[in-house]
Motif scaffolding. Structure first.
Motif, PDB file in Angstrom:
ATOM      1  N   PHE A 261       0.732   4.278  -2.792  1.00 28.70           N
ATOM      2  CA  PHE A 261       0.457   5.672  -2.426  1.00 28.70           C
ATOM      3  C   PHE A 261       1.656   6.571  -2.693  1.00 28.70           C
ATOM      4  O   PHE A 261       1.486   7.737  -3.061  1.00 28.70           O
ATOM      5  CB  PHE A 261       0.017   5.769  -0.966  1.00 28.70           C
ATOM      6  CG  PHE A 261      -1.419   5.407  -0.770  1.00 28.70           C
ATOM      7  CD1 PHE A 261      -2.425   6.195  -1.308  1.00 28.70           C
ATOM      8  CD2 PHE A 261      -1.787   4.279  -0.059  1.00 28.70           C
ATOM      9  CE1 PHE A 261      -3.758   5.858  -1.139  1.00 28.70           C
ATOM     10  CE2 PHE A 261      -3.121   3.936   0.115  1.00 28.70           C
ATOM     11  CZ  PHE A 261      -4.105   4.729  -0.427  1.00 28.70           C
ATOM     12  N   ALA A 262       2.864   6.036  -2.500  1.00 27.90           N
ATOM     13  CA  ALA A 262       4.051   6.855  -2.745  1.00 27.90           C
ATOM     14  C   ALA A 262       4.123   7.241  -4.222  1.00 27.90           C
ATOM     15  O   ALA A 262       4.416   8.391  -4.557  1.00 27.90           O
ATOM     16  CB  ALA A 262       5.311   6.104  -2.330  1.00 27.90           C
TER      17      ALA A 262
ATOM     18  N   LEU B  49       1.621   7.427  -6.229  1.00 28.80           N
ATOM     19  CA  LEU B  49       0.535   8.384  -6.431  1.00 28.80           C
ATOM     20  C   LEU B  49       0.972   9.799  -6.052  1.00 28.80           C
ATOM     21  O   LEU B  49       0.769  10.758  -6.798  1.00 28.80           O
ATOM     22  CB  LEU B  49      -0.665   7.958  -5.587  1.00 28.80           C
ATOM     23  CG  LEU B  49      -1.843   8.898  -5.658  1.00 28.80           C
ATOM     24  CD1 LEU B  49      -2.639   8.606  -6.903  1.00 28.80           C
ATOM     25  CD2 LEU B  49      -2.717   8.752  -4.439  1.00 28.80           C
ATOM     26  N   ILE B  50       1.620   9.909  -4.884  1.00 28.06           N
ATOM     27  CA  ILE B  50       2.038  11.234  -4.427  1.00 28.06           C
ATOM     28  C   ILE B  50       3.070  11.823  -5.388  1.00 28.06           C
ATOM     29  O   ILE B  50       2.993  12.998  -5.762  1.00 28.06           O
ATOM     30  CB  ILE B  50       2.600  11.148  -2.986  1.00 28.06           C
ATOM     31  CG1 ILE B  50       1.466  10.821  -2.011  1.00 28.06           C
ATOM     32  CG2 ILE B  50       3.265  12.455  -2.584  1.00 28.06           C
ATOM     33  CD1 ILE B  50       1.907  10.627  -0.584  1.00 28.06           C
TER      34      ILE B  50
ATOM     35  N   ASP C 120       0.829  -1.206   0.000  1.00 29.05           N
ATOM     36  CA  ASP C 120       0.000   0.000   0.000  1.00 29.05           C
ATOM     37  C   ASP C 120       0.860   1.251   0.000  1.00 29.05           C
ATOM     38  O   ASP C 120       0.543   2.239  -0.654  1.00 29.05           O
ATOM     39  CB  ASP C 120      -0.927   0.010   1.213  1.00 29.05           C
ATOM     40  CG  ASP C 120      -2.052  -0.997   1.044  1.00 29.05           C
ATOM     41  OD1 ASP C 120      -2.372  -1.326  -0.109  1.00 29.05           O
ATOM     42  OD2 ASP C 120      -2.596  -1.449   2.060  1.00 29.05           O
ATOM     43  N   ALA C 121       1.971   1.194   0.740  1.00 30.47           N
ATOM     44  CA  ALA C 121       2.858   2.346   0.802  1.00 30.47           C
ATOM     45  C   ALA C 121       3.427   2.651  -0.572  1.00 30.47           C
ATOM     46  O   ALA C 121       3.490   3.811  -0.974  1.00 30.47           O
ATOM     47  CB  ALA C 121       3.975   2.091   1.808  1.00 30.47           C
TER      48      ALA C 121
END
Lengths: 293, 397, 290
Positions: free
Chosen positions: C267-268, C270-271, C263-264
């Motif tokens: 999301f990373a 994505l950011i 998940d990290a």
């Protein structure tokens, strides 16, 4: 003082009051970011967990005194708040919300894999230093400082950015710096609240600080009234004690909670005390007492 | 002006405190003074467990087991001539909730004992509060480390993983000849992350090899990537340390990907849903240990089974049995001590030896850790869940 | 193994894409993150389950679930969002959405209990070899249905009158109103369309992974929201691409990096994408109005 309270007040009510105090600190931090400056943050639990873990590890591993542990936790959270503040220079609205959600999720996954934090098993045996006096003294200090900040020049530029960023910029406000500042201070408070929380709960685990926790904190700020200190406090008191009162209807509790949020938003869309500032209450208070200023 | 602001803020805060104080005092007057639990006519027992949320699967059967035990006690005249009353709040599996509830049980409801929680992490939160308030807490499911160490008011009756896992690993390596093993951990599940090292240590000590390691998360449904990796690893068997929902879904995925492998796990896999969710994918392919089995039951268990089915129209699981036993053991300790005061009857509790409960024979060791024997090795066979594969004896150390 | 993992990723991604479409359509018109959308998806999965258990054909179940969720979506809009429109900030609408989300998932827990339920295997599954690649027919069916729905949606938006009205509303709500568009009706229809797609996603996830549970909407909703933002929120093709790439990213993260940080990683990335392209992959860059 704590000993006296422990004898006179029922531990259950004392407990709820302490939780309310901790939540006030957390929510005031979020209020600064979202309510006052208008930068939608949906990852406040991430800062809370940073403060909670950092201070707990300081206490357990290094035997740091309570004050130092709290300070350490708050500073770690503030540092990451500063980091997360930087993308806000380019992002706004829902993109920013997504980044804050993502950031909080990354922190949660990090702690799920973080050996010294006990991974998913969690961290237990945190010294329980948080008591009623400490929490409410800190609440008082935070409220006063918060109020000082909001009535200062910087504070007014926070509100200006929320109302109209471009207009604020053309008035000579360095919006970049101010937004990062709001994030840093807001997450500092998040970290402080997290430290108090972990030193009260004895046990923490990464799942305590999930997405729903962030949403809960956001609810408190919005329900009470965005950008208003008394509003935030009322939001916290309501949303912390309401689930406790609804314990009688246990099974249906969350059903009521959900419905209540919708109904409140329909009838008080700007929160119970939308944008009522301490200043307004003071005016009202002053009039009532017949000593108008 | 600034002075007045501070004064008024202080006043406001004081008023809020007074309000809460009034609330506190008001409720104090209704109930007898603190420190004298069970001064009323009834003996109250507080239930700790989740009735909603992701771990409600353990709380709900537990609540039924506890309710049944209390009804049976009351039908026979209660404990020490007093009727027993169970109080059931839902802690939703959250640590802040269980902390509030535990405090409420002790100070507002004035219970005489706390039964639960089924998970290790939450038990620790409640145990710490219970110990400080000198209240007996009896966990019926916490299998991880560091629970009874919290203090002398903390008890549990579960089959400890440190006892059972080595026995099962011995069976895998020496009876079955599975040498090359893959291990999957559920990364956001405290039970799983604590059980994995126990299994890994046992495997290495007994000469097995761990050839692949992977993680999943509870609450997810897509395990296709992990299963594809597992398929390419070519292990003899898979050790999965998480809960039954994810176990069933992993096996479903394995079936879909044409991977034929046996899964071995702990008592976290014990749940009717394993068979319901897994269907043919788990049949005789999932093996797990538990201290309790409805297949080939002991006489005590057989009676419990019949009564439970009659009352709730469903099969009990490990948690129903352990909550049931917890209430009965506490009732026995109170009767033996002739007191409902936790500080008195806890001494009787610690002396428990060879108690023939419905969840196995329980003895508390000198360090208050329970030993349960035998370890039942269970699987899914046709319509039968769980089906007994083997009973492996445990020596009481 | 790579191609097999890619297929896994596309299957997962197509479920994200179907949910993300609902987010993006609603957002495009009224700038609301419809937090209850994940719960609509969950309801879709359950309605499909009831119909299948009652003996309905899988396609009947799929259509039934879509029809039910259309009504549910319109009802949610009518009860929880319309009273707020125009007189409140976007944030209070967001809180209202969160309220609906909590209400719906609790409702399902009360009705069904919190446990995971098995979805009956309605479509016979078989695998076949494609070179070294093992493909499941179920994966293909799901990909085809998802693609079909997305094409139909794209055509509907581009070619029909209602689609034109939707596009007009997303550009300027006020101006569309002045041009004689029944804005309330269009918003209602947008909710209906988005909800129907989410329901289709729910039924398909149920069939493929054989499991549904009342809290399945929360994480899926979050991921789909991420997908919508990644693709550029408000953009329909963006939601499809965002969904598919998020699915592939996640699976590849597990396959080649670390499953614990899955998940990290998602999301990373994505950011990072957002920092480099703040408007998302296909989003339009709007200049700020003074």
């Amino acid at each position: 003082m704590d000993a006296f309270l422990n004898q006179t007040i029922d531990a259950y009510y004392l407990r709820i009051m302490i939780i309310i105090g901790i939540n006030i600190i957390l929510a005031l931090g979020l209020n600064l970011i979202t309510g006052v400056t208008g930068q939608l943050s949906m990852g406040h639990a991430g800062f809370m967990s940073l403060g909670a873990y950092a201070s707990a590890i300081l206490s357990i591993q290094l035997d740091a005194p309570f004050a130092l542990a709290l300070l350490g936790g708050a500073l770690v959270a503030a540092f990451f708040g500063f980091l997360i503040g930087i993308p806000t220079l380019r992002l706004e609205g829902d993109y920013l919300a997504m980044v804050t959600i993502g950031f909080a999720e990354i922190i949660r996954v990090f702690f799920l894999n973080f050996g010294p934090g006990g991974k998913a098993v969690g961290l237990s045996g945190i010294p329980q230093n948080t008591g009623f006096t400490v929490v409410w003294l800190l609440v008082l200090v935070v409220i006063i400082l918060n109020r000082q900040l909001l009535t200062s020049r910087v504070g007014r530029s926070f509100y200006a950015i929320r109302e109209n960023e471009i207009a604020a910029e053309s008035c000579g406000i360095n919006t970049t710096r101010v937004k990062v500042l709001a994030f840093t201070v807001g997450s500092l408070l998040g970290g402080l609240g997290g430290g108090l929380y972990s030193h009260y709960m004895y046990y923490i685990n990464p799942q305590d600080f999930g997405f729903m926790k962030s949403i809960e904190l956001l609810n408190m700020v919005v329900l009470g009234g965005m950008g208003s200190i008394p509003g935030t406090i009322i939001g916290v008191v309501l949303l912390t004690s309401l689930p406790e009162m609804l314990r009688i209807v246990d099974e249906y509790r969350l059903l009521f909670y959900g419905a209540l949020l919708v109904i409140l938003m329909i009838f008080r869309p700007n929160g119970l005390l939308g944008d009522v500032r301490i200043y307004d209450i003071k005016k009202w208070w002053g009039k009532k007492g017949g000593r108008g200023t | 002006m600034k002075g007045r602001f501070i004064k008024r803020t202080a006043l406001l805060l004081c008023m809020m405190m007074v309000f809460s104080l009034l609330g506190g005092c008001a409720s104090n007057q209704q109930t007898p003074q603190q420190g004298a639990p069970a001064a009323g006519d009834k003996i109250k027992l507080g239930f700790l467990g989740a009735l909603t949320g992701s771990v409600a699967n353990y709380g709900i059967p537990g609540q039924k087991g506890m309710q049944m035990a209390i009804d049976e006690l009351n039908a026979e005249g209660g404990i020490l001539g007093k009727q027993v009353e169970g109080i059931y709040y839902d802690n939703k599996g959250e640590s802040s909730e269980i902390a509030n509830i535990t405090t409420k049980y002790i100070t507002v409801d004035k219970v005489s004992a706390l039964i639960g929680d089924p998970t290790t992490g939450l038990t620790k939160v409640a145990a710490d509060i219970a110990q400080k308030n000198k209240m007996v807490i009896f966990s019926s499911g916490a299998t991880g480390a560091g629970v009874v160490e919290i203090g002398d008011y903390v008890f549990r009756n579960t089959l400890l993983d440190t006892v059972a896992a080595p026995v099962v690993v011995d069976w895998m390596i020496n009876d079955k000849g599975w040498q090359n093993l893959a291990v999957i951990t559920s990364n956001n599940n405290g039970y799983s992350t604590a059980l994995t090292p126990i299994f890994k240590q046992a495997i290495t000590e007994q000469g097995g090899t761990i050839i692949a390691e992977d993680t999943i998360n509870d609450g997810e449904t897509d395990f296709s990537a992990q299963v594809t990796k597992l398929k390419n690893a070519g292990a003899d068997a898979l050790v999965f340390t998480g809960y039954y929902t994810e176990a069933a879904l992993i096996m479903n995925e394995a079936q879909k990907k044409g991977l034929d492998i046996t899964m071995v796990g702990g008592d976290g896999l014990y749940g009717q849903d394993l068979a319901k969710l897994g269907g043919t994918a788990v049949e005789e392919k999932v093996v797990f240990y538990a201290g309790f089995s409805t297949d080939q039951p002991s006489p005590e268990t057989a009676k419990f089974l019949t009564d439970y089915r009659a009352k709730f129209n469903e099969d009990p699981d490990m948690f129903s049995a352990q909550y049931y036993d917890a209430v009965m053991i506490i009732a026995k300790a109170m009767t033996d001590a002739n007191s409902t005061d936790p500080s008195v009857y806890k001494a009787e509790l610690a002396k428990l030896t060879d108690y023939p409960g419905v969840s196995g024979v329980t003895t508390f060791r000198a360090d208050r850790e329970p030993t349960k024997s035998p370890v039942c090795l269970l699987t899914v066979k046709g319509e039968t869940f769980p089906a007994l594969l083997d009973k492996l004896p445990v020596e009481v150390k | 193994m790579f191609w097999e993992q890619l297929l896994n990723g596309l299957t997962l991604g197509s479920s994200y894409a179907l949910i993300a479409l609902g987010y993006t359509m609603v957002y495009g018109i009224i700038q609301l993150i419809n937090f209850a959308h994940g719960e609509v998806y969950m309801f879709g999965a359950f309605v499909g389950l009831f119909l299948v258990t009652a003996g309905a054909n899988i396609f009947v179940a799929l259509l039934g679930a879509m029809a039910f969720c259309m009504l549910l979506g319109m009802l949610i809009e009518r009860v929880a969002y319309r009273p707020l429109r125009g007189k409140s900030t976007r944030l209070s609408a967001l809180i209202s959405a969160i309220g609906v989300s909590i209400f719906l998932s609790t409702l399902m827990v009360l009705y069904r209990g919190p446990n995971t339920t098995r979805y009956p295997a309605v479509l016979g599954d078989s695998t076949f070899q494609l070179g070294s690649l093992q493909v499941s027919t179920l994966q293909i069916i799901i990909l085809v249905i998802a693609a079909l729905l997305m094409v139909v949606l794209e055509l509907a938006i581009k070619k029909t009158r209602v689609g034109k009205a939707m596009r007009a509303c997303s550009q300027d709500l006020e101006a569309s109103k002045l041009m004689g568009v029944n804005v309330n009706r269009i918003i209602s229809l947008t909710f209906a369309t988005g909800s129907a797609l989410a329901a289709a996603g729910g039924v398909m996830v149920g069939i493929y992974y054989n499991a549904v549970w009342p809290y399945m909407g929360t994480m899926a909703g979050l991921k789909a929201f991420a997908a919508a933002v990644l693709g550029g929120i408000g953009s329909v093709p963006g939601a499809m691409i965002g969904g598919l790439s998020l699915g592939v990213l996640e699976i590849m993260g597990i396959a080649y990096l670390s499953s614990s940080y899955k998940d990290a990683i998602a999301f990373a990335i994505l950011i990072l994408v957002l920092i480099i392209r703040p408007q998302g992959l296909l989003g339009q860059k709007l200049s700020k109005k003074v």
